[in-house]
Design a protein around this motif. Structure first.
Motif, short mmCIF file in Angstrom:
data_model
loop_
_atom_site.label_atom_id
_atom_site.label_comp_id
_atom_site.label_asym_id
_atom_site.label_seq_id
_atom_site.Cartn_x
_atom_site.Cartn_y
_atom_site.Cartn_z
N ALA A 1 1.03 -1.25 0.17
CA ALA A 1 -0.18 0.03 -0.61
C ALA A 1 1.00 1.28 0.11
O ALA A 1 0.66 2.72 -1.17
CB ALA A 1 -0.70 0.04 1.23
N GLU A 2 1.80 0.75 0.79
CA GLU A 2 3.33 2.09 0.56
C GLU A 2 3.58 2.49 -0.48
O GLU A 2 3.45 3.59 -0.86
CB GLU A 2 4.09 2.22 2.31
CG GLU A 2 3.39 2.37 2.92
CD GLU A 2 4.45 2.91 3.92
OE1 GLU A 2 5.08 1.52 4.39
OE2 GLU A 2 5.12 3.86 4.60
N LEU A 3 3.94 1.63 -1.04
CA LEU A 3 4.93 1.51 -2.52
C LEU A 3 3.35 1.94 -3.71
O LEU A 3 4.28 2.44 -4.30
CB LEU A 3 5.73 0.28 -2.14
CG LEU A 3 6.72 0.05 -1.26
CD1 LEU A 3 7.44 -1.30 -2.13
CD2 LEU A 3 7.85 0.94 -2.42
N ASP B 1 2.03 6.08 -7.09
CA ASP B 1 1.67 7.16 -8.12
C ASP B 1 1.86 8.58 -8.18
O ASP B 1 1.63 9.19 -9.08
CB ASP B 1 0.08 6.92 -6.47
CG ASP B 1 -1.14 7.88 -7.27
OD1 ASP B 1 -2.02 7.35 -8.44
OD2 ASP B 1 -2.09 8.23 -6.73
N ASP B 2 1.84 8.81 -6.53
CA ASP B 2 2.75 10.49 -6.22
C ASP B 2 3.89 10.65 -7.75
O ASP B 2 3.98 11.06 -7.96
CB ASP B 2 3.80 10.20 -5.24
CG ASP B 2 1.90 11.03 -3.94
OD1 ASP B 2 0.82 10.72 -4.34
OD2 ASP B 2 2.22 10.68 -2.59
N ALA C 1 1.36 4.06 -3.08
CA ALA C 1 1.21 5.16 -2.79
C ALA C 1 2.43 6.20 -3.33
O ALA C 1 1.96 7.39 -3.95
CB ALA C 1 0.90 6.05 -1.44
N HIS C 2 3.89 6.23 -3.44
CA HIS C 2 4.62 6.17 -3.56
C HIS C 2 4.64 6.85 -5.20
O HIS C 2 5.31 7.31 -5.99
CB HIS C 2 5.69 4.88 -3.29
CG HIS C 2 7.38 5.31 -3.22
ND1 HIS C 2 7.65 6.51 -1.81
CD2 HIS C 2 8.08 5.95 -4.55
CE1 HIS C 2 9.25 7.06 -3.28
NE2 HIS C 2 9.17 6.40 -4.31
#
Lengths: 334, 107
Positions: free
Chosen positions: A30-32, A37-38, A34-35
């Motif tokens: 999930a963190e990666l 995506d940004d 979002a990373h």
């Protein structure tokens, strides 16, 4: 998300889940996600095409090892979560497969071997379970599957199916072959003894007759001069003749021999049945033996698995209780 | 000398001016170092997780409209103390290297 990034995330999630559990894997991905995506959004805002932005984002992520995402839990580095699953796997294989071969290789020491394995298993899996039983359970399941496959194959090659009402387990081929060979020899001896028994029986009747009439005389040795029915030395007939109750002694001696032969004959009958079964087992086609070993392993595979899992749960429980007690002591002394 | 190439120090320093999520931390380090330090981007997260386990930062998931949720990290008091310690170590290290490089160059 591009195929490349998605493939990277899916592979990482699978690997982290294997090492550290589903929750940790989901958090990491999930963190990666979002990373990425940004990162893609920023690169596109800077003028790059979507494909180029995704490719650059993937390149910037690098090639992280799934082991880096395994949380620490206070275990020493050689026993951290990622290595622990390997320890559990190989330990279970060594600890679970060896006993079957050890016990049949040295049947006289079944009790010390089983006790030794129980103590070793309790200690080893208890220690591994102290850092979290849930990290022991999955490697154990994998080890059980491998054990089942490997042991079934090895047993189908080197063991034979001698199961019956009296013997519930298969046995190693070499043990059965040796047993058949030894019993064959013994049965031949029993056959010889039986032929002697028939002569002994007539001699017994002869001596009983002598005892009744009170007349003593020299025995007819003939073929009975050997084996179980060997009579007192024929070199000194005078001493035999001079013995007051020689007939009674001979009768008792012959009766004792007859009883012994009767016991041997009974044993021979049961042995003949098991030899027949063993010979059939040795000649059985491979497919049938394999099927039997699948059944046998399916029956016994759960015992060490449940023992190891219980040991891990105990280790987990004992360690949790110890940590709580230590925490309370430290608070009360502070 | 304790100070080495220290990713934890860079991450802690990037959180001094407020909570950030992973990508913002990467950007902050890159921008503030004039693009000299480029963090291994996927490698950042294991470092953040370790720091969270150690209590140096706290992480909170925050939903974002129309986008995946982000985990935002914030510096804690123990984390600030660790950062102060790392700053002192860096100061000693850079001064020592500075002296060595200057005097070494003129000898």
């Amino acid at each position: 998300m591009s195929d490349g990034i998605e493939t990277f995330l899916v592979k990482l999630e699978r690997d982290v889940r294997r090492l550290a559990g589903r929750h940790q894997a989901e958090q990491v991905v999930a963190e990666l996600r979002a990373h990425c995506d940004d990162s893609v959004a920023e690169l596109m805002a800077a003028g790059q095409s979507r494909e180029a932005a995704m490719a650059q984002t993937l390149a910037r992520l690098g090639q992280p090892s799934p082991r880096d995402f395994v949380p620490r839990d206070g275990a020493p580095s050689w026993l951290d979560r990622s290595r622990r699953s390997q320890w559990v796997f190989w330990l279970f294989l060594a600890w679970g497969v060896a006993p079957i071969w050890l016990i049949y290789g040295d049947a006289d020491r079944v009790v010390p071997i089983v006790v030794g394995l129980a103590v070793t298993g309790l200690g080893a899996f208890g220690l591994l379970g102290a850092y979290g039983a849930r990290f022991v359970a999955w490697p154990l399941v994998r080890a059980v599957i491998v054990w089942f496959a490997v042991n079934t194959f090895l047993m189908s090659v080197f063991w034979v199916d001698t199961r019956s009402g009296s013997g519930p387990f298969p046995q190693p081929r070499w043990v059965v072959e040796r047993s058949v060979s030894l019993k064959d020899v013994t049965l031949r001896e029993v056959k010889d003894i039986r032929s002697q028994q028939r002569e002994a029986q007539s001699l017994l009747e002869y001596y009983r007759g002598l005892r009744r009439t009170g007349i003593d005389t020299m025995p007819s040795y003939g073929k009975l001069d050997h084996g179980l029915f060997r009579l007192p030395s024929p070199d000194d007939p005078a001493s035999i003749r001079s013995t007051p109750d020689l007939s009674t002694a001979r009768v008792q001696w012959l009766e004792s021999g007859s009883n012994h032969v009767a016991r041997l004959a009974s044993w021979a009958d049961s042995s003949r049945e098991s030899i027949e079964r063993y010979k059939i087992a040795l000649d059985r086609p491979y497919a049938e033996t394999l099927k039997a070993m699948v059944q046998a392993n399916g029956t016994i595979v759960w015992l060490p698995f449940l023992f190891a899992l219980t040991s891990a749960l105990l280790g987990d429980m004992v360690w949790s209780v110890w940590l709580k007690l230590r925490w309370r002591w430290s608070r009360s002394s502070a | 000398m304790k100070f080495r190439s220290d990713m934890e120090a860079m991450v802690l320093a990037s959180l001094v001016d407020g909570p950030k999520h992973g990508y913002a931390i990467v950007k902050a380090v890159r921008t503030r170092s004039d693009d000299v330090f480029r963090l291994g981007e996927a490698q950042l997260y294991p470092v953040l997780h370790r720091m969270e386990e150690s209590g140096w930062v706290t992480g909170v998931w925050e939903p974002v409209e129309g986008k995946p949720a982000r985990k935002v990290y914030q510096l804690t008091d123990p984390g600030s103390k660790v950062l102060d310690q790392k700053r002192r170590e860096w100061q000693e290290f850079s001064e020592a290297v500075g002296k060595l490089m200057v005097t070494g160059g003129t000898a």
